[in-house]
Design a protein around this motif. Structure first.
Motif, short mmCIF file in Angstrom:
data_model
loop_
_atom_site.label_atom_id
_atom_site.label_comp_id
_atom_site.label_asym_id
_atom_site.label_seq_id
_atom_site.Cartn_x
_atom_site.Cartn_y
_atom_site.Cartn_z
N LEU A 163 0.81 -1.22 0.00
CA LEU A 163 0.00 0.00 0.00
C LEU A 163 0.84 1.27 0.00
O LEU A 163 0.38 2.32 -0.43
CB LEU A 163 -0.97 -0.01 1.19
N TRP A 164 2.09 1.17 0.46
CA TRP A 164 2.94 2.36 0.53
C TRP A 164 3.54 2.72 -0.83
O TRP A 164 4.12 3.80 -0.99
CB TRP A 164 4.03 2.16 1.58
N ASP A 165 3.36 1.84 -1.82
CA ASP A 165 3.83 2.17 -3.17
C ASP A 165 2.84 3.09 -3.91
O ASP A 165 3.18 3.70 -4.92
CB ASP A 165 4.01 0.89 -4.02
N ILE A 166 1.62 3.14 -3.36
CA ILE A 166 0.63 4.00 -3.99
C ILE A 166 1.02 5.46 -3.73
O ILE A 166 1.37 5.83 -2.61
CB ILE A 166 -0.78 3.71 -3.44
N ASN A 167 1.01 6.25 -4.77
CA ASN A 167 1.36 7.67 -4.71
C ASN A 167 2.83 7.87 -4.40
O ASN A 167 3.23 8.90 -3.87
CB ASN A 167 0.50 8.40 -3.68
N SER A 168 3.66 6.88 -4.71
CA SER A 168 5.10 7.06 -4.47
C SER A 168 5.77 7.73 -5.67
O SER A 168 6.90 8.19 -5.55
CB SER A 168 5.76 5.71 -4.18
N ASP A 169 5.08 7.79 -6.81
CA ASP A 169 5.68 8.45 -7.98
C ASP A 169 5.71 9.95 -7.72
O ASP A 169 4.91 10.51 -7.00
CB ASP A 169 4.94 8.12 -9.27
N SER A 170 6.66 10.60 -8.31
CA SER A 170 6.87 12.02 -8.02
C SER A 170 5.92 12.92 -8.79
O SER A 170 5.87 14.12 -8.53
CB SER A 170 8.31 12.40 -8.36
N GLU A 171 5.16 12.38 -9.73
CA GLU A 171 4.36 13.23 -10.60
C GLU A 171 2.91 12.78 -10.58
O GLU A 171 2.62 11.61 -10.80
CB GLU A 171 4.93 13.15 -12.02
N TYR A 172 2.01 13.68 -10.32
CA TYR A 172 0.59 13.38 -10.39
C TYR A 172 0.14 13.42 -11.83
O TYR A 172 0.72 14.08 -12.68
CB TYR A 172 -0.21 14.41 -9.58
N VAL A 173 -0.95 12.73 -12.11
CA VAL A 173 -1.52 12.72 -13.46
C VAL A 173 -1.89 14.14 -13.86
O VAL A 173 -1.66 14.57 -14.98
CB VAL A 173 -2.75 11.79 -13.52
N GLU A 174 -2.45 14.90 -12.91
CA GLU A 174 -2.85 16.27 -13.21
C GLU A 174 -1.65 17.12 -13.60
O GLU A 174 -1.71 17.94 -14.49
CB GLU A 174 -3.57 16.90 -12.00
N GLU A 175 -0.54 16.91 -12.88
CA GLU A 175 0.67 17.67 -13.20
C GLU A 175 1.20 17.30 -14.58
O GLU A 175 1.64 18.15 -15.33
CB GLU A 175 1.74 17.41 -12.14
N ALA A 176 1.15 16.01 -14.91
CA ALA A 176 1.61 15.56 -16.23
C ALA A 176 0.75 16.17 -17.32
O ALA A 176 1.25 16.61 -18.35
CB ALA A 176 1.59 14.04 -16.31
N SER A 177 -0.59 16.21 -17.10
CA SER A 177 -1.49 16.81 -18.08
C SER A 177 -1.21 18.29 -18.24
O SER A 177 -1.21 18.82 -19.34
CB SER A 177 -2.95 16.59 -17.67
N ALA A 178 -0.97 18.97 -17.12
CA ALA A 178 -0.68 20.41 -17.17
C ALA A 178 0.62 20.66 -17.92
O ALA A 178 0.73 21.59 -18.72
CB ALA A 178 -0.61 20.99 -15.77
N GLU A 179 1.62 19.81 -17.68
CA GLU A 179 2.90 19.97 -18.37
C GLU A 179 2.74 19.72 -19.87
O GLU A 179 3.30 20.44 -20.69
CB GLU A 179 3.94 19.01 -17.78
N ALA A 180 1.95 18.72 -20.23
CA ALA A 180 1.71 18.44 -21.65
C ALA A 180 0.98 19.61 -22.31
O ALA A 180 1.30 20.00 -23.44
CB ALA A 180 0.89 17.15 -21.81
N ALA A 181 0.01 20.19 -21.60
CA ALA A 181 -0.71 21.34 -22.15
C ALA A 181 0.22 22.53 -22.31
O ALA A 181 0.16 23.25 -23.31
CB ALA A 181 -1.89 21.70 -21.24
N THR A 182 1.11 22.74 -21.34
CA THR A 182 2.08 23.83 -21.43
C THR A 182 3.02 23.62 -22.61
O THR A 182 3.32 24.55 -23.36
CB THR A 182 2.89 23.94 -20.12
#
Length: 197
Positions: A25-44
């Protein structure tokens, strides 16, 4: 955790009840980037690419306009020289003007076609006809603007001529870019618009 991670953790926790140790369970949300952040970066990134594309397009149009002014200047020199030679030869000025204008127009067409736009229609005669039509409309716009500036606004003729030349150069360039030197689908759309009007 945000809500989607909390839901995922709840699902994995329920699966761990059925099959102990299946998920950490501790692996959940262990990545440094949220989906929302990735989408915002792609839009930028997409917005940046769009801005760069617009800048390149603007630069290309400005370069074409500069070359167009140069070729128009060369055509004007041909026009004036031929007119002067014909007048000195004793030819009536109306005939001299017609001949010199035709040669200047032809020079402008060939130079613009080769050095400015680089668009060659299959039938150069039709392309020349469209070019001549746009040029004639530009000439009429020039005369109308001169009349307005001199007679209605009282401007000095030389200043009026400079202002009308600047305005008509932009109008003429735009007309030639849209009609005389358009290519492929754009050419078909422009001709359809002309015929429907």
């Amino acid at each position: 955790n945000n809500q989607d991670h909390s839901l995922l953790m709840g699902i994995f926790a329920a699966e761990n009840v059925l099959t102990p140790g299946k998920h950490n369970l501790w692996d959940i949300n262990s990545d440094s980037e949220y989906v929302e952040e990735a989408s915002a970066e792609a839009a930028t990134t997409a917005a940046t690419q769009t801005r760069l594309s617009r800048r390149r397009q603007t630069l290309k149009v400005l370069q074409e306009f500069g070359r167009y002014l140069f070729t128009g200047g060369a055509a004007t020199i041909v026009d004036v020289l031929v007119f002067s030679i014909l007048i000195q030869s004793g030819i009536w000025y109306v005939f001299a003007l017609g001949i010199s204008y035709f040669l200047g127009l032809s020079t402008n067409f060939w130079l613009s076609r080769r050095f400015v736009f680089g668009v060659y229609w299959k039938n150069w005669f039709i392309q020349y006809g469209v070019f001549a039509t746009v040029a004639l409309n530009s000439l009429l716009a020039n005369l109308g603007l001169l009349q307005l500036l001199i007679n209605e606004l009282g401007w000095h003729p030389t200043l009026s001529r400079l202002a009308s030349a600047a305005c008509v150069a932009m109008i003429s360039f735009t007309g030639h870019k849209l009609y005389s030197f358009s290519s492929g689908e754009q050419q078909k759309l422009n001709l359809e618009n002309i015929s429907s009007n």
